[in-house]
Design an enzyme around this catalytic site. Structure first.
Site, short mmCIF file in Angstrom:
data_model
loop_
_atom_site.label_atom_id
_atom_site.label_comp_id
_atom_site.label_asym_id
_atom_site.label_seq_id
_atom_site.Cartn_x
_atom_site.Cartn_y
_atom_site.Cartn_z
N ASP A 1 -5.78 4.75 -8.87
CA ASP A 1 -5.20 3.54 -8.29
C ASP A 1 -6.24 2.42 -8.47
O ASP A 1 -7.38 2.66 -8.86
CB ASP A 1 -4.81 3.74 -6.83
CG ASP A 1 -3.78 2.71 -6.38
OD1 ASP A 1 -3.56 1.72 -7.11
OD2 ASP A 1 -3.17 2.89 -5.30
C1 NOJ Z 1 -2.35 -0.64 -5.81
C2 NOJ Z 1 -1.20 0.17 -5.31
O1 NOJ Z 1 -1.66 1.10 -4.34
C3 NOJ Z 1 -0.48 0.94 -6.39
O2 NOJ Z 1 0.66 1.53 -5.85
C4 NOJ Z 1 -0.14 0.03 -7.54
O3 NOJ Z 1 0.58 0.75 -8.52
C5 NOJ Z 1 -1.42 -0.53 -8.09
N1 NOJ Z 1 -2.07 -1.34 -7.06
C6 NOJ Z 1 -1.19 -1.40 -9.34
O4 NOJ Z 1 -0.54 -2.55 -9.03
#
Ligand code: NOJ
Length: 754
Positions: A295
Site C-alpha cells: 500500500d
Molecule cells: C492507500 C489506500 O489504503 C489504498 O487502498 C489505495 O489503493 C492506495 N492508497 C492507492 O491509492
C-alpha cells in the site's frame, strides 16, 4: 530489435491465459510454480534484464495531476525511461497514458510495458453507490455488473489494473473505510468479493475492457483497535481465519491476480513485513500465484512501525516477507540491489517477484500490444454510455434500505401518494459532490442527479420547494425558519441529512457516530410540525440516531448513491420501485455498543434481563437499533416454518431446507430470504447465528413462493483449536427469515460417518 521480437516462444495470448488459470493453485512460497511454457516466456524476458531493470519492475509510482489534467513530472518519467519504474498509478485518460506507455515501450532499453493502476472503487466516471451501500442490495449479479462497467470505463480510460475490491470485513462503523467494504458478515462479503473480482477481470484478462483486480488489504485492515484508521489489529488466528479470512480467500478463488498488503500490523508484525501472512498463508497455503503490492509507502512505514531501523532493512524485511512490488516508497529500487550483492536478499527471489509481475502483464496482453488499452474511440463511446448510466440507476435503487415506515394518523407515509406540495430539505438535498461518495475516482460531480432534480422528474404533478436548512458541521440555525415554513406549507417533507463525502473513507474515523452539526435538531423540529417527514440518511457508515428514530415515521438509508442518486431515491419514494435492500451491517444504538454484529458468541452468561450477572450494559440494551439483514419494503412478507428433508444428515449428505414466503401485499415486491445456522455444541465457541445462504425472490402481491436452500457439510465447517477446518457431529439450528432477528427455526443433526 524490440522486446516483443526477442522473447522466445511467445505463444498466443489465449494459451497464456489457459496456463495462468492453473497458476493460482500451484504457487509455492516465492515460487509461482506456473506452467513451464508460460514460465519460459517470462524467463526469456528475465534473461534480458539487468538487476536494476528487475527492480524497476518491482516499483510503482504515482503520477501527478493538477486541476486541469496530467502533469509530466521528470521524477517518474525519467525513471520509466531508465527502466527503473515499471508501473504507474493515478494516471488516466488515453492520451496521457499513451504518452507514458510510449516512453516505456519506445524509449526504455527493453520496452517492457507499464501497468496503469487506479482506485476504481465504485465506478470510474459513472459512479455507482459506495460499496457498503451496494452490498445492501445483496445482489451479486448486480454487483458483478457494477464491477464490470467500472472496469469497462476505466479500461477505456487507459487503465489496466484497479486497486479493488476492498474485501476487509469490518464490524466497526467508527472506521471510515467500512464504506469501501461489504459489511460485517463473512458469508455475504465473500459472495460479493468474488462477484467483484469476476466482474472486474471478466472471462479473459486480455480483453481490453477488463482490468486486473487487486484484493485488499491483506490482512485484517477492517479491525483496527478503537476503529481508528491505520491502528494496530490484534486478534487470535482462529478468529482471523473464521471471520476475516473468508472474503480474501473467496476473491482469490475467483481468480484475482494481485493482492495489496495492509497498513496495519497484525499478530504483532506489520502486514508489509509479515512473512506468515504474505508467504506462509497467502502464497503457500492459499496458493496465490499473482503478485503482492504494497500500500502507499507501506514499505517505508515499517520504520515507524518499529520493525526496521532504516530504508535498507525496510527493503529487506518486506521483500523477504513476500512483498513483490513497492508502492511509492522507491525503496526496493534504491536498496535491493545492494541487499542482493551482500547476500541479504536472494537473486532467485528477485527473479520470482519479477516473474509474478511479468506474468500479469502477459495475461493482460500487454506484450502482444502495449497500446491495447489506449484507444480514444473506445474511450469516447463507453464512458457515460446509456447502458452504464441505466445500470447506475438500477444499482442505486437496489442499495436503498427502508428501515422504518410507520403510520402517521393512520396512514403510512410511504410510498408518497400524489402529494400536491413537497418540501425537499437538507444539506444533501441539492448537492452533487457529496452524492458521489468518497473515493469517487474520476467521477464528475456535474453529472450527478441531485435529490431535488430527481424529485422534480419523478413527481411532475407536484410543486416542489427546496430549503437547505443547515449544513453538515456548522451550528448556524438561520435556515431553520425557512425549512419549517416550507414543511408547514407542504403535504410532505423529505429531509436529506447525513455526512459529506469527506466524512467517510480513508483517514476518516469518527469517535461519535451521531449526525454532526444541527442536523438532528432540524429533523426533530420538522417532525414536531406534525407534517409527514421522510428522513433520508445519506452517509457511508452506520450512524447512531436512536432518538430521531423514535420520533420519525419513515427512515431510509439512502447512502451516497452516485451519479443517478436523485432518480433512484425519487423512484423509491414514489413507489415506482418497491425497496428491497437489507442491511449488510448492524446499526448500533450508540457508539458504546460498537463493535456490534449479529454473529456474536453466546458467552457463559448470556443475557437474562432478570439476572444482574449476565452479559449486558447498564445504560443501553444489547440489541442494535436495526439488525443485520433488516430492510422492509411496501409489502408485508409472511414466512412459514422451515421444513427439512431430514432430521439428520451424514457428512456426505445434502440437507434441503424449504420455506414458503407469502407477499401479503399491498405491492408486488422483492424479498431477500435469509438462511442462518447455529452449531449448538462444538469444541470451540460458535456464533449464535451464521448466514449460510440467501435467495432473491420476486413475489406478486397475494402470492406465495417456495424457497429452497441446500446445505452440505461444507456449510457447517469452522476452524477448531488446532486450526483445522472441520465440521463436528452434533445438533444444529436452522433459521430462515427476513432479517437476522426475524426468523423461524428448525433443528437437525450432523452424524459421523458417510
Ligand atoms: C492507500 C489506500 O489504503 C489504498 O487502498 C489505495 O489503493 C492506495 N492508497 C492507492 O491509492
Amino acid at each position: 530489435m524490440r522486446l516483443k521480437d526477442q522473447i522466445e516462444h511467445i505463444a498466443p495470448v489465449v494459451a497464456g491465459i489457459l496456463m495462468m488459470a492453473t497458476l493460482s493453485s500451484c504457487g509455492s512460497g516465492r515460487s509461482s510454480g506456473g506452467e513451464n511454457s508460460f514460465r519460459e516466456k517470462t524467463d526469456s524476458v528475465l534473461a534480458l534484464m539487468t538487476l536494476e531493470e528487475k527492480l524497476g519492475q518491482l516499483t510503482l509510482y504515482t503520477s501527478y495531476w493538477d486541476v486541469t489534467g496530467p502533469v509530466m513530472r521528470d521524477d517518474y518519467v525519467e525513471e520509466i525511461r531508465a527502466g527503473r519504474c515499471g508501473n504507474i498509478f493515478n494516471a488516466h485518460t488515453v492520451t496521457y497514458n499513451r504518452s507514458l506507455q510510449e516512453i516505456a515501450v519506445e524509449e526504455s532499453r527493453l520496452g517492457i510495458p507499464l501497468l496503469f493502476g487506479y482506485d476504481v472503487i465504485h465506478g470510474h466516471k459513472t459512479i455507482f453507490p459506495t460499496p457498503l451501500a451496494e452490498a445492501c442490495s445483496w445482489d451479486t449479479a448486480l454487483i458483478k455488473r457494477s464491477a464490470r462497467y467500472g472496469a469497462m470505463e476505466a479500461a477505456a480510460s487507459g487503465l489496466n489494473w484497479t486497486f479493488a475490491p476492498m474485501v476487509d470485513i469490518s464490524r466497526d462503523p467508527r472506521w471510515g473505510r467500512i464504506t469501501e467494504g461489504n459489511g460485517e458478515d463473512p458469508y455475504l462479503a465473500s459472495r460479493i468479493a468474488e462477484a467483484r473480482v469476476m466482474g472486474t477481470q471478466g472471462e479473459d484478462l486480455a480483453d481490453p475492457l477488463t482490468l486486473a483486480a487487486c484484493v485488499k488489504h491483506f490482512a485484517g485492515y477492517g479491525a483496527p483497535v478503537a476503529g481508528r484508521d491505520y491502528n494496530t489489529v490484534d486478534m487470535s488466528e482462529l478468529h482471523f481465519r473464521q471471520v476475516y479470512l473468508p472474503p480474501y480467500k473467496a476473491a482469490l478463488d475467483a481468480g484475482a491476480v494481485t493482492v495489496m498488503a495492509a497498513f496495519n500490523d497484525i499478530f504483532g508484525v506489520p502486514s508489509h513485513a509479515n512473512k506468515f501472512l504474505l508467504t506462509n498463508l497467502l502464497k503457500e497455503e492459499l496458493g496465490f500465484g499473482g503478485f503482492v503490492v504494497a500500500d502507499y509507502s507501506g514499505v517505508e512505514q515499517v520504520i515507524p512501525h518499529g520493525v526496521a531501523e532504516n530504508r535498507r532493512s525496510a527493503a529487506e524485511i518486506t521483500f523477504n516477507a513476500g512483498l513483490d512490488m513497492d508502492m511509492q516508497s522507491g525503496i526496493f529500487v534504491e536498496q535491493l540491489g545492494a541487499a542482493v550483492k551482500e547476500g541479504a536478499v536472494k537473486m532467485e527471489d528477485i527473479d520470482e517477484a519479477v516473474r509474478r509481475i511479468l506474468q500479469v502483464k502477459f495475461r493482460l496482453g500487454l506484450f502482444d500490444d502495449p497500446y491495447r488499452y489506449l484507444d480514444t474511440t473506445r474511450e469516447n463511446s463507453i464512458i457515460y454510455s446509456a447502458e452504464i448510466m441505466e445500470h447506475a440507476l438500477e444499482s442505486a435503487r437496489k442499495s436503498i434500505v427502508l428501515l422504518k415506515n410507520e403510520p402517521l394518523r393512520g396512514r403510512k407515509i410511504l410510498p408518497l401518494k400524489n402529494p400536491g406540495r413537497i418540501a425537499v430539505i437538507g444539506p444533501l438535498a441539492d448537492n452533487q459532490l457529496d452524492l458521489l461518495g468518497s473515493w469517487h475516482a474520476a467521477g464528475d460531480h456535474n453529472k450527478v442527479v441531485t435529490l431535488l432534480r430527481g424529485m422534480k422528474t419523478h413527481f411532475p404533478g407536484s410543486e416542489i420547494n427546496y430549503a437547505k436548512g443547515c449544513d453538515f458541521y456548522s451550528t448556524d440555525r438561520s435556515g431553520f425558519d425557512e425549512a419549517v415554513r416550507l414543511t408547514q406549507n407542504s403535504d410532505v417533507a423529505i429531509l436529506a441529512i447525513g455526512e459529506n463525502q469527506a466524512q467517510s473513507g480513508e483517514a476518516a474515523s469518527r469517535s461519535d457516530l451521531g449526525l454532526t452539526g444541527v442536523q438532528e435538531e432540524l429533523a426533530q423540529l420538522l417532525i414536531s410540525t406534525g407534517k409527514p417527514v421522510v428522513i433520508l440518511l445519506m452517509a457511508e457508515r452506520m450512524l447512531t440516531f436512536e432518538k430521531l428514530d423514535n420520533n420519525a415515521q419513515a427512515v431510509l438509508n439512502a447512502w451516497h448513491l452516485g451519479t443517478r442518486a436523485g432518480d433512484a431515491i425519487a423512484q423509491v419514494l414514489a413507489g415506482d420501485y418497491n425497496p428491497s435492500g437489507k442491511l449488510a451491517m448492524t446499526i448500533p444504538r450508540n457508539v458504546g455498543q460498537v463493535p456490534i454484529f449479529y454473529n456474536y458468541k453466546n458467552t457463559g452468561r448470556p443475557l437474562d434481563p432478570q439476572n444482574m450477572y449476565t452479559t449486558k450494559y447498564l445504560d443501553v440494551e444489547n440489541a442494535p437499533l436495526y439488525p443485520f439483514g433488516h430492510g422492509i419494503g411496501y409489502s408485508a412478507f409472511e414466512y412459514s416454518n422451515p421444513t427439512l428433508s431430514d432430521t439428520s444428515i451424514s457428512m456426505k449428505d445434502t440437507l434441503r431446507v424449504n420455506t414458503r414466503v407469502t407477499n401479503e401485499g399491498p405491492a408486488d415486491g422483492h424479498e431477500i430470504v435469509q438462511l442462518y445456522i447455529r452449531d449448538l455444541t462444538a469444541s470451540v465457541t460458535r456464533p449464535v447465528k451464521e448466514l449460510k445462504g440467501f435467495r432473491h425472490v420476486f413475489i406478486p402481491a397475494g402470492k406465495t413462493v417456495k424457497v429452497e436452500f441446500m446445505l452440505t457439510v461444507e456449510d457447517l465447517k469452522f476452524y477448531n483449536q488446532e486450526l483445522e477446518y472441520i465440521a463436528e457431529p452434533g445438533a444444529f439450528k436452522i433459521f430462515v427469515g427476513t432479517s437476522s432477528e426475524k426468523t423461524r427455526e428448525s433443528e437437525f443433526k450432523l452424524i459421523q460417518g458417510t
